[in-house]
Enzyme design. Structure first.
Site: not given
Length: 347
Positions: A163-164, A189, A282, A285
């Site tokens: 993700s991030t 993401h 973060m 998931d």
């Protein structure tokens, strides 16, 4: 209280971003700037925790300014980008240069989802404030020891979730894989409109062929498949062939694409012939899906604290016993290849 400096050449956008960021009370806009020269002085004077940065501005392009920030005063930056092909290309470059994340700018008439935009912007600013930009910038580069071969047993697969901070982490991992590696499936993401450019950019930088996944697309050796924005990616086996399954069913773990969705399918379809990595991001998931992969006999690895821009998703996976081990980003590809060699030897 998170202190933010808003940098945008549009007075209207500066006003909208300022009001939007302050809505929940935990973020304070300490100043605004109309161009990078103005922003440079205000960063020195106001010492913000996070900067939101437009790309197209007078006096200095946002990308050039971002380069200067990361060289002279590394700090969390969230890009506020336009949903255009040009905007997507520049956003990919911004993430490579060190921006933590990005959010798509609302349309000029501010219609269509301003509330949703605000929720996403505040969330990304909070994530940025929690990120470890200094550690990433100052970490010594790892020695480049090329992996000569990653040829694996038939039916093997590599699964990656992030993700991030994942754009740069995924690039680092993929850049180490030679073109004979087994198929790679990736859930990052990222919203619709950007994943195609992400795949194209990666394809220019690494030896494997990188594509945005399409439904029923066969999985081939030496290819990596990125889950399309706003769609889940699963792996399925039909007529003896591994294929992508791209669907738009409900979100899982608050995301679409979801790393959990991808990893669960890999656990069920590939089992012990899979290897997987969960990278920076973060939230949680991917942790449940990775635990399913490990329980099915797959080798699993998480990006270690101090290496991950945000040690969130890997931390949850580690704490619930979903990963066999943790490693810094430069060691993840070699460890995955070693695991693939063990699978091949045991076949």
């Amino acid at each position: 209280m998170i202190k933010v400096l808003v940098v945008d050449d549009s007075a209207l956008i500066r006003e909208v971003l300022s009001k939007t960021l302050a809505a929940d009370g935990d973020i304070k806009v300490v100043g605004t700037a109309h161009d990078p020269l103005d922003a440079r002085d205000k960063i020195k004077a106001l010492n913000p925790d996070v900067v939101t940065l437009d790309i197209e501005m007078p006096n200095m392009n946002g990308l050039a300014f971002l380069q200067k920030i990361m060289r002279l005063r590394p700090m969390p930056v969230v890009m506020v980008s336009t949903l255009t092909t040009k905007g997507a290309n520049e956003t990919m470059l911004a993430l490579e240069l060190g921006a933590v994340d990005f959010v798509a700018k609302p349309s000029s008439d501010l219609s269509g989802g301003i509330e949703r935009f605000g929720i996403m912007l505040r969330e990304k600013v909070r994530f940025a404030a929690a990120s470890d930009v200094q550690a990433r910038v100052h970490r010594a580069p790892a020695p480049n020891v090329p992996i000569k071969t990653a040829a694996a047993a038939a039916g093997s697969l590599i699964a990656i979730g992030a993700s991030t901070g994942g754009v740069e982490a995924i690039r680092q991992v993929l850049s180490q894989f030679p073109a004979d590696c087994p198929p790679i499936v990736i859930a990052q993401h990222m919203p619709k409109g950007f994943t195609g450019r992400f795949a194209s950019r990666l394809n220019d930088l690494v030896d494997v062929t990188v594509l945005e996944a399409e439904d029923r697309m066969p999985l081939a050796v030496g290819h990596a498949y990125i889950a399309p924005g706003d769609f889940h990616l699963r792996v399925e086996k039909s007529s003896g062939q591994l294929k992508c399954r791209v669907t738009q069913d409900e979100q899982m773990s608050g995301h679409r694409p979801s790393v959990d969705v991808l990893f669960e399918s890999v656990a069920k379809v590939i089992g012990p012939k899979a290897v997987g990595a969960i990278l920076t991001g973060m939230g949680r998931d991917g942790a449940n899906g990775m635990k399913m992969m490990r329980d099915a006999g797959a080798f699993t690895i998480g990006q270690a604290k101090g290496s991950a821009l945000i040690y969130g998703m890997p931390k949850v996976a580690f704490e619930m016993g979903a990963v066999v081990e943790e490693a810094s980003i430069e060691k993840i590809a070699p460890r995955l290849v070693q695991a693939l060699m063990r699978i091949k030897a045991a076949a």
